[in-house]
Design a protein around this motif. Structure first.
Motif, mmCIF file in Angstrom:
data_model
loop_
_atom_site.group_PDB
_atom_site.id
_atom_site.type_symbol
_atom_site.label_atom_id
_atom_site.label_comp_id
_atom_site.label_asym_id
_atom_site.label_seq_id
_atom_site.Cartn_x
_atom_site.Cartn_y
_atom_site.Cartn_z
ATOM 1 N N GLY A 182 -2.630 20.795 -5.752
ATOM 2 C CA GLY A 182 -1.267 20.666 -6.327
ATOM 3 C C GLY A 182 -0.627 19.319 -5.847
ATOM 4 N N GLY A 183 -1.550 18.201 -5.279
ATOM 5 C CA GLY A 183 -0.917 16.977 -4.835
ATOM 6 C C GLY A 183 -0.976 16.091 -6.253
ATOM 7 N N ARG A 184 -0.030 15.193 -6.001
ATOM 8 C CA ARG A 184 0.047 14.234 -7.019
ATOM 9 C C ARG A 184 -0.818 12.864 -7.003
ATOM 10 N NH1 ARG A 184 4.833 14.291 -10.219
ATOM 11 N NH2 ARG A 184 6.121 16.311 -9.731
ATOM 12 N N LEU A 185 -1.414 12.428 -8.029
ATOM 13 C CA LEU A 185 -2.352 11.558 -8.353
ATOM 14 C C LEU A 185 -1.918 10.700 -9.218
ATOM 15 C CD1 LEU A 185 -5.181 10.155 -7.411
ATOM 16 C CD2 LEU A 185 -6.338 11.695 -8.907
ATOM 17 N N VAL A 186 -1.904 9.100 -9.089
ATOM 18 C CA VAL A 186 -1.768 8.375 -10.221
ATOM 19 C C VAL A 186 -2.835 7.384 -10.509
ATOM 20 C CG1 VAL A 186 -0.161 6.496 -11.119
ATOM 21 C CG2 VAL A 186 0.914 8.695 -9.895
ATOM 22 N N GLY A 187 -3.136 7.046 -11.675
ATOM 23 C CA GLY A 187 -4.325 5.919 -11.662
ATOM 24 C C GLY A 187 -3.597 4.946 -12.645
ATOM 25 N N LEU A 188 -3.828 3.655 -12.080
ATOM 26 C CA LEU A 188 -2.983 2.564 -13.025
ATOM 27 C C LEU A 188 -4.200 1.690 -13.418
ATOM 28 C CD1 LEU A 188 -0.283 1.551 -10.422
ATOM 29 C CD2 LEU A 188 -0.262 2.978 -12.425
ATOM 30 N N CYS A 189 -4.394 1.577 -14.633
ATOM 31 C CA CYS A 189 -5.607 0.546 -15.261
ATOM 32 C C CYS A 189 -7.108 1.042 -14.952
ATOM 33 C CB CYS A 189 -5.368 -1.029 -14.849
ATOM 34 S SG CYS A 189 -6.168 -2.020 -16.141
ATOM 35 N N GLY A 190 -7.605 0.083 -13.929
ATOM 36 C CA GLY A 190 -9.005 0.565 -13.548
ATOM 37 C C GLY A 190 -9.015 2.104 -12.875
ATOM 38 N N GLY A 191 -7.949 2.383 -12.104
ATOM 39 C CA GLY A 191 -7.699 3.653 -11.425
ATOM 40 C C GLY A 191 -7.705 4.692 -12.606
#
Length: 513
Positions: free
Chosen positions: A331-340
């Motif tokens: 249930g944790g939060r994950l953010v991907g930016l561009c390459g991520g």
């Protein structure tokens, strides 16, 4: 009547990360405040931290920041050549904002640098034709004797620009007098003549205790110390070099804070995407690259990458991919930016070897899409809205990527964006899970949007059992950044001999332009 060209002044350093970019920005803001039409310039920049100009071209982030300090739009003339490392001993060469090709280091040095001199001189000439002063920034050290014969960014650039040079040294590293004297010793006599004085940066303590050393330095070199700049913490301005991430990041003074972990990828790009989070009260921002550093973050951010496939493989080899997936499962939060963001899909395809020698790489499988790397790079400023809790929050930012997303199933897309200033209808962008805890976007700078960032942080704080950020306490990052330029300029005025710097630059301080 021949038009008078702008005056020039150059900032060089005894090493990388001594503060050249910020001192250049400080002088840009000071000259601008004093009424001079000012522009920054760096002929060749090696950085994965880039900036998109209004016309959709890519330059070094530092020159974009310095243009902001001048209150003007950035152009590719301010950084005509940008090198973006792709792998060991190879870089993508970006010329006037567009990718030329990838060069091995020796090939670039032997075959392209002889052509590059004309490109950078022409760019500088255009700036000088429309401004009163151009503040140039060097790269690394001018005393790299193995590189000097093909130099286009330090002393040879100073000669082309006929620019006096201020040499900056970082006393926080230690050995400041040796670094200055050693640099001078390795310069040619005509290069030493260009040095107008020294600036000692990042000083901590009682400057009177340094005075005997300053006097010795002036006697030894015959050149003045034009200022000792005390260490200036908490400045809301972009760093040029990822070396800065080795410095401690800001930690909230409150005990109850949101723990945000940014994975420090080997080929991480545009790490300044996380900058606003550094300045949020109640947020602890840290960069992690080893298992033992992981801890128990509330939020994990996968940043941009210049080589997504290689960095994803590294993520798996280090065991960090598994930790990120377990974080999501719990249930944790994950953010991907561009390459991520590209890593969050099912697979990466690179048939033409654009970024990697790996034709196909399995993604993390959090969203049904694949990324196909093409030969055309998308560089564009965007604007639009983000849907969050039923509200449409305004956002803007920029995209820089060669990957093209191909959906393999239904995607919930939280953003609606279009090219900035375009009359076209906005189009869906990004991906988000149904609960909103995992999302990704190609948009760099998304966290620089205050209302979006605050709403997202409050969602994450609620998950962590923390109180929301009251509206009256919400960070106004862009206003903070403008204050930072003025704070930096005030700091420089207080500790630099500006009368001498004006004389070196050939400007009459008592005469308004």
């Amino acid at each position: 009547m021949t038009k008078k060209l702008a005056r020039t002044l150059m900032i060089q350093g005894t090493a990388s990360d001594v503060g050249k970019s910020w001192i250049t920005a400080a002088l840009c803001r000071i000259f601008t405040q004093d009424g001079w039409r000012t522009a920054p310039f760096k002929s060749q920049n090696m950085s994965l931290n880039s900036y998109v100009t209004r016309d959709g071209k890519e330059i070094g982030r530092a020159q974009g920041m310095q243009a902001d300090a001048c209150g003007i739009e950035a152009t590719t003339d301010m950084n005509p050549i940008l090198l973006k490392p792709t792998r060991e001993m190879a870089s993508q060469v970006v010329v006037h904002g567009k990718p030329l090709r990838e060069y091995e280091a020796r090939e670039y040095r032997d075959h392209y640098l002889p052509l590059a001199g004309g490109i950078v001189r022409d760019a500088l000439a255009r700036l000088r034709d429309s401004h009163d002063i151009v503040v140039l920034e060097g790269a690394g050290s001018p005393a790299e004797i193995n590189l000097k014969d093909r130099d286009i960014v330090n002393m040879r650039m100073a000669a082309w620009a006929d620019a006096p040079v201020l040499l900056v040294a970082d006393i926080d590293r230690g050995g400041v007098f040796a670094s200055i004297v050693g640099t001078l010793e390795l310069l040619e006599p005509e290069e030493r003549e260009r040095i107008g004085g020294f600036i000692i940066n990042k000083f901590r303590g009682d400057v009177s205790l340094l005075q005997p050393g300053l006097e010795w330095l002036e006697r030894r070199t015959g050149k003045p110390v034009l200022g000792v700049l005390p260490y200036l913490p908490g400045l809301a301005l972009e760093e040029e070099d990822s070396l800065s991430l080795q410095s401690p990041v800001r930690t909230s003074e409150t005990a109850a804070c949101l723990d945000v972990a940014v994975v420090k990828l080997p080929r991480m790009s545009n790490f300044t995407d996380a900058d606003p989070l550094r300045h949020e009260s109640g947020v602890r921002l840290r960069f992690v690259e080893r298992l033992e550093e992981w801890g128990e973050p509330d939020v994990v951010i996968l940043p941009g990458s210049k080589n997504t496939a290689e960095d994803l493989r590294w993520l798996r080899e280090q065991g960090l991919a598994g930790l990120a997936l377990r974080h999501v499962e719990r249930g944790g939060r994950l953010v991907g930016l561009c390459g991520g963001y590209e890593m969050l899909g099912d697979r990466l395809l690179d048939a033409d070897g654009v970024e990697s020698e790996h034709k196909e790489t399995a993604g993390l499988g959090l969203f049904p899409f694949q990324i196909a790397f093409g030969l055309e790079k998308k560089t564009v400023r965007v604007e639009g809205t983000a849907r969050m809790n039923g509200a449409a929050l305004p956002i803007d930012g920029y995209e820089i990527h060669m990957g093209v997303l191909e959906p393999l199933g239904r995607l919930e897309q939280p953003f609606l964006v279009r090219t900035r200033g375009s009359a076209l209808s906005p189009e869906p962008e990004g991906a988000r899970t149904a609960d909103g805890r995992v999302w990704g976007t190609f948009i760099h700078g998304v966290f620089h949007n205050d209302s979006f960032r605050t709403a997202w942080l409050n969602e994450a704080r609620a998950d962590a059992g923390l109180e929301p950020i009251p509206a009256e306490d919400a960070l106004r990052f862009r206003a903070l950044r403008e204050q930072a330029f003025n704070r930096l300029a005030d700091h420089a005025r207080a500790h630099l001999d500006m009368d001498s710097i004006y004389r070196l630059a050939g400007l009459d301080r008592g005469v308004m332009p």
